[in-house]
Design a protein around this motif. Sequence first.
Motif, mmCIF file in Angstrom:
data_model
loop_
_atom_site.group_PDB
_atom_site.id
_atom_site.type_symbol
_atom_site.label_atom_id
_atom_site.label_comp_id
_atom_site.label_asym_id
_atom_site.label_seq_id
_atom_site.Cartn_x
_atom_site.Cartn_y
_atom_site.Cartn_z
ATOM 1 N N THR A 12 0.755 -1.128 -0.027
ATOM 2 C CA THR A 12 -0.142 -0.062 -0.037
ATOM 3 C C THR A 12 0.932 1.249 0.134
ATOM 4 N N PHE A 13 0.482 2.433 -0.429
ATOM 5 C CA PHE A 13 1.240 3.600 -0.432
ATOM 6 C C PHE A 13 0.114 5.042 -0.247
ATOM 7 N N GLU A 14 0.873 5.888 0.039
ATOM 8 C CA GLU A 14 0.153 7.034 0.117
ATOM 9 C C GLU A 14 -0.129 7.349 -1.515
ATOM 10 N N VAL A 15 -1.454 7.844 -1.666
ATOM 11 C CA VAL A 15 -1.803 8.274 -3.254
ATOM 12 C C VAL A 15 -0.937 9.332 -3.493
ATOM 13 N N ALA A 16 -0.343 10.302 -2.885
ATOM 14 C CA ALA A 16 0.625 11.351 -3.318
ATOM 15 C C ALA A 16 1.919 10.708 -3.996
ATOM 16 N N ASP A 17 2.277 9.384 -3.628
ATOM 17 C CA ASP A 17 3.536 8.738 -4.014
ATOM 18 C C ASP A 17 3.413 8.823 -5.564
ATOM 19 N N GLU A 26 0.418 11.144 -22.006
ATOM 20 C CA GLU A 26 -0.319 10.196 -22.802
ATOM 21 C C GLU A 26 0.556 8.748 -22.377
ATOM 22 N N ARG A 27 -0.171 7.819 -21.473
ATOM 23 C CA ARG A 27 0.493 6.732 -21.042
ATOM 24 C C ARG A 27 0.387 5.413 -21.882
ATOM 25 N N ASP A 28 1.698 5.099 -22.193
ATOM 26 C CA ASP A 28 1.737 3.828 -22.937
ATOM 27 C C ASP A 28 1.683 2.763 -21.857
ATOM 28 N N VAL A 29 0.493 1.990 -21.914
ATOM 29 C CA VAL A 29 0.450 0.926 -20.728
ATOM 30 C C VAL A 29 1.033 -0.493 -21.338
ATOM 31 N N PRO A 30 1.328 -1.252 -20.403
ATOM 32 C CA PRO A 30 2.099 -2.347 -20.624
ATOM 33 C C PRO A 30 1.597 -3.647 -21.504
ATOM 34 N N SER A 31 0.273 -3.408 -21.456
ATOM 35 C CA SER A 31 -0.758 -4.544 -22.084
ATOM 36 C C SER A 31 -1.982 -4.119 -22.417
ATOM 37 N N TYR A 56 2.186 -3.537 -6.269
ATOM 38 C CA TYR A 56 0.823 -2.845 -6.680
ATOM 39 C C TYR A 56 1.161 -1.334 -6.904
ATOM 40 N N ARG A 57 2.043 -0.542 -6.166
ATOM 41 C CA ARG A 57 2.423 0.544 -6.435
ATOM 42 C C ARG A 57 3.042 0.710 -7.832
ATOM 43 N N GLY A 58 3.748 -0.255 -8.561
ATOM 44 C CA GLY A 58 4.332 -0.220 -9.761
ATOM 45 C C GLY A 58 3.242 -0.324 -10.825
ATOM 46 N N LEU A 59 2.267 -1.130 -10.546
ATOM 47 C CA LEU A 59 1.394 -1.534 -11.500
ATOM 48 C C LEU A 59 0.587 0.036 -11.615
ATOM 49 N N THR A 60 0.034 0.303 -10.311
ATOM 50 C CA THR A 60 -0.879 1.607 -10.585
ATOM 51 C C THR A 60 -0.132 2.726 -11.099
ATOM 52 N N LEU A 85 -6.264 4.097 -15.150
ATOM 53 C CA LEU A 85 -7.244 3.018 -15.702
ATOM 54 C C LEU A 85 -7.132 1.699 -14.989
ATOM 55 N N TRP A 86 -8.264 0.851 -14.590
ATOM 56 C CA TRP A 86 -8.193 -0.152 -14.240
ATOM 57 C C TRP A 86 -8.051 -1.323 -15.254
ATOM 58 N N GLY A 87 -6.707 -1.788 -15.556
ATOM 59 C CA GLY A 87 -6.447 -3.016 -16.369
ATOM 60 C C GLY A 87 -6.669 -4.428 -15.523
ATOM 61 N N MET A 88 -6.659 -5.457 -16.152
ATOM 62 C CA MET A 88 -6.957 -6.656 -15.502
ATOM 63 C C MET A 88 -5.882 -6.839 -14.468
ATOM 64 N N ASP A 89 -4.607 -6.605 -14.673
ATOM 65 C CA ASP A 89 -3.449 -7.042 -13.872
ATOM 66 C C ASP A 89 -3.712 -6.257 -12.673
ATOM 67 N N LEU A 90 -3.985 -5.060 -12.524
ATOM 68 C CA LEU A 90 -4.186 -4.045 -11.512
ATOM 69 C C LEU A 90 -5.427 -4.447 -10.631
ATOM 70 N N SER A 91 -6.450 -4.867 -11.271
ATOM 71 C CA SER A 91 -7.722 -5.126 -10.648
ATOM 72 C C SER A 91 -7.489 -6.532 -10.001
ATOM 73 N N ILE A 92 -6.744 -7.361 -10.593
ATOM 74 C CA ILE A 92 -6.597 -8.734 -9.813
ATOM 75 C C ILE A 92 -5.810 -8.560 -8.646
ATOM 76 N N LEU A 93 -4.341 -7.741 -8.876
ATOM 77 C CA LEU A 93 -3.678 -7.431 -7.551
ATOM 78 C C LEU A 93 -4.308 -6.936 -6.602
ATOM 79 N N SER A 94 -5.197 -6.096 -7.041
ATOM 80 C CA SER A 94 -5.919 -5.016 -5.725
ATOM 81 C C SER A 94 -6.705 -6.207 -4.838
#
Length: 237
Positions: A12-17, A26-31, A56-60, A85-94
């Motif tokens: 977990t992490f502070e939102v400000a992190d 423009e974010r080029d997401v990994p998948s 989790y911080r890195g995927l966010t 944007l909530w991609g599948m990786d982030l959604s499952i890890l959460s």
Amino acid sequence: MLVGCSTSKTDTFEVADIARFSLPFERDVPSHPDSLRYVSVVEKERTVEIQSEKSYRGLTRDWSATRRNALQRRGVGRVSDYATLWGMDLSILSLQVEMGISGLTKDRALQLVEQRKNETRNEIQIDVYWFAPANASTVPGPNTDAEIRIDDGTRYDATRSDYGPIRDSFLPDGQRVLYRRNSFFFKRIQDEKDILANTQSLRMDVNRFGQGIDDTFIWTWEEAMEEQAQAANGASE
């Protein structure tokens, strides 16, 4: 704080992190948002383990972009407003961060995993984080509306949205900032088709009523899809 081992990195992490680092317009997401590229669900004898190659911080951070508008406003002080944007990786890890799914029974854990997958396949969720100085009397959030554009510019309005309360977040040096999270939801099945199928990008425009401000957030995954296709072709040769 939930901290995993090298094969199951959650934290977990502070939102400000996320906000205090430089984020792209423009974010080029990994998948593709439906892909489980870094996260896997491993069934044990009696439990389920969520394993991830990234924290989790890195995927966010991978799925977050800062906003672009006509004024090029960058947020407050040393932090910038951003959207995730909530991609599948982030959604499952959460699931591990939210409820410690590895501590649940196997049947219950698998039920929650399948439920989360279905939610991600049926609805697009994008969270926007607005920041304000610690002495601010209010934070943006209420009276906002959003729409997304997919590839060719076809527009879709948010089907629902909600905004949370004003909260505190702290920078590493102890500086306090305020923030509010807005969540926007978009149906994926529109006109009897999945609007994310065979796509390469997504743009969200947010209008803050009464302020004359339109913010834009952009995600693309064309490069990720090409990379995965090349890897698949190489494996088949």
